[in-house]
Design an enzyme around this catalytic site. Sequence first.
Site, PDB file in Angstrom:
ATOM      1  N   ASP B 350      12.580 -21.505 -31.674  1.00 22.47           N
ATOM      2  CA  ASP B 350      13.612 -22.124 -32.475  1.00 22.47           C
ATOM      3  C   ASP B 350      14.322 -21.001 -33.156  1.00 22.47           C
ATOM      4  O   ASP B 350      15.574 -21.133 -33.258  1.00 22.47           O
ATOM      5  CB  ASP B 350      13.010 -23.211 -33.299  1.00 22.47           C
ATOM      6  CG  ASP B 350      12.392 -24.526 -32.590  1.00 22.47           C
ATOM      7  OD1 ASP B 350      11.746 -24.107 -31.742  1.00 22.47           O
ATOM      8  OD2 ASP B 350      12.262 -25.550 -33.053  1.00 22.47           O
ATOM      9  N   GLU B 490       9.891 -29.516 -21.706  1.00 22.69           N
ATOM     10  CA  GLU B 490       8.365 -29.825 -21.741  1.00 22.69           C
ATOM     11  C   GLU B 490       7.799 -30.971 -21.194  1.00 22.69           C
ATOM     12  O   GLU B 490       6.175 -31.083 -21.163  1.00 22.69           O
ATOM     13  CB  GLU B 490       7.968 -29.806 -23.345  1.00 22.69           C
ATOM     14  CG  GLU B 490       8.262 -28.153 -23.863  1.00 22.69           C
ATOM     15  CD  GLU B 490       8.200 -28.177 -25.282  1.00 22.69           C
ATOM     16  OE1 GLU B 490       8.330 -29.159 -25.908  1.00 22.69           O
ATOM     17  OE2 GLU B 490       7.815 -27.070 -25.850  1.00 22.69           O
ATOM     18  N   LYS B 601      13.502 -33.554 -20.791  1.00 22.05           N
ATOM     19  CA  LYS B 601      13.386 -33.609 -22.325  1.00 22.05           C
ATOM     20  C   LYS B 601      14.574 -33.042 -22.866  1.00 22.05           C
ATOM     21  O   LYS B 601      15.044 -33.435 -24.206  1.00 22.05           O
ATOM     22  CB  LYS B 601      12.132 -33.014 -22.792  1.00 22.05           C
ATOM     23  CG  LYS B 601      11.888 -33.237 -24.282  1.00 22.05           C
ATOM     24  CD  LYS B 601      10.634 -32.396 -24.656  1.00 22.05           C
ATOM     25  CE  LYS B 601      10.430 -32.589 -26.208  1.00 22.05           C
ATOM     26  NZ  LYS B 601       9.317 -31.741 -26.725  1.00 22.05           N
ATOM     27  N   GLN B 602      14.972 -31.843 -22.404  1.00 20.86           N
ATOM     28  CA  GLN B 602      16.036 -30.871 -23.126  1.00 20.86           C
ATOM     29  C   GLN B 602      16.769 -29.987 -22.071  1.00 20.86           C
ATOM     30  O   GLN B 602      16.121 -30.013 -21.033  1.00 20.86           O
ATOM     31  CB  GLN B 602      15.310 -30.161 -24.204  1.00 20.86           C
ATOM     32  CG  GLN B 602      14.352 -29.139 -24.040  1.00 20.86           C
ATOM     33  CD  GLN B 602      13.342 -29.013 -24.858  1.00 20.86           C
ATOM     34  OE1 GLN B 602      12.352 -29.670 -24.801  1.00 20.86           O
ATOM     35  NE2 GLN B 602      13.640 -28.129 -25.986  1.00 20.86           N
TER      36      GLN B 602
END
Lengths: 737, 737
Positions: B350, B490, B601-602
């Site tokens: 992050d 993930e 997920k992303q």
Amino acid sequence: MGNLWQISEESLSPNLKQIQSQETVFTIGNGYFCTRGTFEEGYPHESSATLLFGVFDTIPIAKEELANAPDWVGIQLFVNGERFRLDKGKLLSYTRILDVSTGLLTRTVQWKSPSGILLRVNSERFASLADEHLGMIRYSVTLDEAPKDQPVEVSLRANFNAARGNYDVMHWNTTDQGHTSDLLWLQSQTKKTQVTLVQSMSFNSDDDQVQKEFVDGDIEPSIRLTGSLQPGATITAEKSVVMYTSRDGDEPLRVALSHHQKILSTAAETHSSSPHKVMIFDYQFEQQKAAWEQYWQQADVIIDGDEKAQVGIRYNIYQLRINVSDHDNRYSIAAKGLTGFGYRGHIFHDTEIFMLPFFTYVLPDIARDLLLYRYNLLSAARKKAASNGYDGAQYPWESTLNGEETTPPSIVHPETGEVIPVLNGFIELHITSSIAYATWEYWRVTGDDKFMRDYGAELLLSTALFWDSRAEKNEKHNNYTISDVIGPDEWHEHVNNNAHTNMMAKRNIQTALSTLKWLQTAAPSKATALIEQLHLTDERLQHMQDVQEHLYVPQGAKGLLEQFDGFFKLPTFDQSKYKGRKDSYQGILGIHEVQKYQLIKQADVLMLLTMLRQETDYDTKKVNWDYYFPITDHDYGSSLTPALHAILGSELGHTEEAYKMFMKGALVDIENLRGNTPEGIHAACAGAVWQAVVFGFAGLRVTEDGYSTQPHWPDNWQRLKFQFKHKGETVHVDLQR
Amino acid sequence: MGNLWQISEESLSPNLKQIQSQETVFTIGNGYFCTRGTFEEGYPHESSATLLFGVFDTIPIAKEELANAPDWVGIQLFVNGERFRLDKGKLLSYTRILDVSTGLLTRTVQWKSPSGILLRVNSERFASLADEHLGMIRYSVTLDEAPKDQPVEVSLRANFNAARGNYDVMHWNTTDQGHTSDLLWLQSQTKKTQVTLVQSMSFNSDDDQVQKEFVDGDIEPSIRLTGSLQPGATITAEKSVVMYTSRDGDEPLRVALSHHQKILSTAAETHSSSPHKVMIFDYQFEQQKAAWEQYWQQADVIIDGDEKAQVGIRYNIYQLRINVSDHDNRYSIAAKGLTGFGYRGHIFHDTEIFMLPFFTYVLPDIARDLLLYRYNLLSAARKKAASNGYDGAQYPWESTLNGEETTPPSIVHPETGEVIPVLNGFIELHITSSIAYATWEYWRVTGDDKFMRDYGAELLLSTALFWDSRAEKNEKHNNYTISDVIGPDEWHEHVNNNAHTNMMAKRNIQTALSTLKWLQTAAPSKATALIEQLHLTDERLQHMQDVQEHLYVPQGAKGLLEQFDGFFKLPTFDQSKYKGRKDSYQGILGIHEVQKYQLIKQADVLMLLTMLRQETDYDTKKVNWDYYFPITDHDYGSSLTPALHAILGSELGHTEEAYKMFMKGALVDIENLRGNTPEGIHAACAGAVWQAVVFGFAGLRVTEDGYSTQPHWPDNWQRLKFQFKHKGETVHVDLQR
């Protein structure tokens, strides 16, 4: 000769683990609460705790744990601004004594402050057995030497400390706090279960010159006394604390304050002093002594000729009292009682197999409450059985307030992160027959027919129904088996036909059926009601009888029981290579490897034969003892069974071995033999120690008609004296060598 | 028009989750510490916290967590003995405002006590950005109405509260406590890591008639002011708190007291009042305003025409400052910064991918520290690589102070007891290339050759060596593969040749090799030293070149990347059935089921193309956007990527969609869009929001020679103004529609 009622220490250990172990050993309590033997002044990394009977809070994974209450023992002393701390300055002398004849914990120290002030500080503390809501501390300070022989300023702060947790986990929020003209109080609530606890405090000195101040605060409210002390003079202060919870009834705050005020007034009347500066310790300690004297009149066991054994047995009998309520059957005795955080206050078969005999024989009213705890949770046990596809009632391996299974399904190793499945809650079944066994024993010894009619019969039949449905029919051999279990020896998992499990299941059904027969004569309408309620059709009863008769128990020749199917085929294990080990064989070999050997954690077959000792012949006991005793890890397996082994051991003439086993149990906490006393006392062991003396060395056997003894005397023992109750009559036993 | 610098609320929610979410939103901080927006008076079930940059304590399984310090904000107010509590009496008006232009949190309430006393209570609070050790509260009470118009007794208690934990887990022991003539202090130590924290406090009133008392105590020491208040009159008190830890240097107690005393004296000099009753808030707030003004001169982004977006971006830029030290590179920015307990203060990618660009472009000194944090932990990363059998440096997926892997290997579900393995610490590898990427970007934008020479080159080459050894040679296809990983998405575990992982690994090697070439010219002796230290033989360098050229990246036609081998063969998922869902697809389908679909997920491929946006052509971006954008769980997947999607989205002309994604990020905490703001802010999201505006809507591209912008205007946006630094020069960008 030392005092045969006292546990004492003459120095403060520099070792933290030893300090925490002694905190457990010096626990005071009265069944409503216990408070660990931490110091009034605090100590770095102490593990302080006050645990209240049945006061839980919710936690992840293990469901709930006894919630360590705000600490009530704190008293901080300052002289000329210097703080009295055991870890600073110089400790010139130090003695701590727990007198179990009165439940009084005293500590005497002589201490030199860093600036050179010489003090004697005495504290005396007890949890009142006469008034279970009351805890008391008397704290006195003598100025032995002061710089230039001048008076010193003295300040004493008595506080409640809400910054406490189970280890580091906090369970309470302060919800209100305040003081009256006499009392400071703190009201807290458990974070999840919302139990309210009120603690009120008085703190007074015998010195009229002392200034008193109430300091309110949510976290550390206190009462502070300040004054001056002349060289050679002593100041004495008394802290009294009253505790009530919402489990005791509504309005715990009102009730606590009124109760506490009454305590102050009573003492004031008695001593005709004002309630504002009233000294109540002496008066309350008189009540305390009377209550403990009454207990010891019933519960004492006298061993002449062996001081260590005498003190040991008394210490264990003390523990058996302080950890259980004598009127509240919503909770039972935890594996560590109320003395530490180990096992989180959960109830195991430790209570029914190890502790209950003491209560059944000595304090049957408490025994009845302990059984009612289980009876009241029958519906949860029925749910557990049903959820597994069985009939009747299956008790949880670990139990708390609502009777649901509270064994964690698995744990993650805190360091390695390895996941360790915990199977006991799923397949360690014998707890259910343990409860039935304890129920039957209670009835047999007390003759409490009313209990049996109203509660016991339903419990016995419900648990019998579980076994009846759990047993698997083997058509080929025309018998029944019980596969995939863990027996008392928890080192062998997923075993079939564990002898202990199957024998006790048989007996559960058998005693249930004979209770039903008795009930049909003694209370026919109750029998009819139970038959209807539990759907006990003739066919069902016939099936139960069939299971009881044909439930398979694996055995070898000459009455040698096989612990489970195939146990005798496992390789034996050479223990001689592991002399001086400091860990259990499971710890050394690993969870998987240890299963492969004839090597067991604790008595399994031998526990069975100990329980059934009055109906098992000598030869059977002997052949099994000779087989199983040597392959048991007596040192680092379970703490439950060493003392229990003394019963069979002494009967079989192994008195020396039996004595060793007994002492391993009697001293397990006093000498921290297993290294885990910091987490709390071994309550099951305390019960086993009593059984070892009474059933083992005294050889007591109670039958329908009366009782007999058959002493087996350990070296030096000259006399053995105790009493028990048989069908309501007190029986005094006084054996002389 | 509302104030474009302020987050405010006009009522106190009755909902506990909303209260705790607002505690996060109203966090104040200065990079040394953050303090959640709990109330001075406390509130039932509040989640108060003061977390200090890099102050950890050990915990089981997850290794360590930021240790919630004793609470310093407490002020309890009593009028005629009645306690001011927001949950009792009657709240007639209530306003709370966080002004991010000055970091000031104010609360104004009008309250009627149960007995009818009418008060106005104002509090103002800030964590000084001018003096990171200082926190201040100004608290004023006005008596609007009193019974019979009589004066009331007022008592104000300012305390430290040591009964605080991370949720319920306590981390501190009090080791000492006391007071001087001006200051009360508390010294605490973390239980396991033994970090010492000293907190000192002054508490003074402007009213000369007020009595002041120091109340010592280990858990709740306090300073108490008592006086009387006339109807219509106001009493104002100021609490100042200074904090130092043993991480700042030796003797934190001495340093804290001397620093604090100086603060009092300085104000006394300035205002020529006595240090005993000195009012310092105004003076310190002047310093605070100046420090924040300086920050905003560098960091502000002005969006004209969209107030919500304007406030949102500023709030996120505020968060980016308060959660990071501007001088301490022993720790970095956690996933939740210092604002809550979520992710326990651990550092993820992050920081490098989402937050670092802001610092690289705006505050390069902090960016450098964040990279030095990683550089300093190279040896731990080398150990991790070696322990897995690889060369070079492999960074941990979760990192704290010592750079070891702190991802828990598994967790047990707190209710079901189900064991959930956590694979990220084992096979989510791309963190290593993220750090290399951030290093390269920092160099590219700042031109900080010295950093690259002394630290960056070693980091790039060490991480490149990891990839070089991790890549598996496929002889048949004459290429390299990387199997068994988790990519940024993930929800798909144990995948082979994750496009993101492989492309970034290639780039890691490529940038390392080109850095080495540069170094051989720019600093030949350093190059030689590194070649020797890292065993960069010609053969090895040749192999690295080979891996870089032939590392396989799965792709379909027209530049469409396949997320991993076989992704395109997975069935598509019909999301239309799940309209109105309140959980992620993983939550709905389960961990195993969700893996079977083309449902992510992303951003994974799209994150890759966003990172490499300056070297990727439009058509490739388009074909991948069209494929991956619709199959991403933008609502309940990761919070990381919605705002990041705005960069590619706006470049590709999906301005409306991009704006929506941007706002999902900008408001994620202010509006608690994901329901988990109580556990802390979404720090990565804060960084992504800045990137969305600057790289997305403004279309900023920085190259070797300069920069360009290509605005994509969301509706109503009229102007976009910000600045950044390019190779040491400040660049002002002011775009008008």
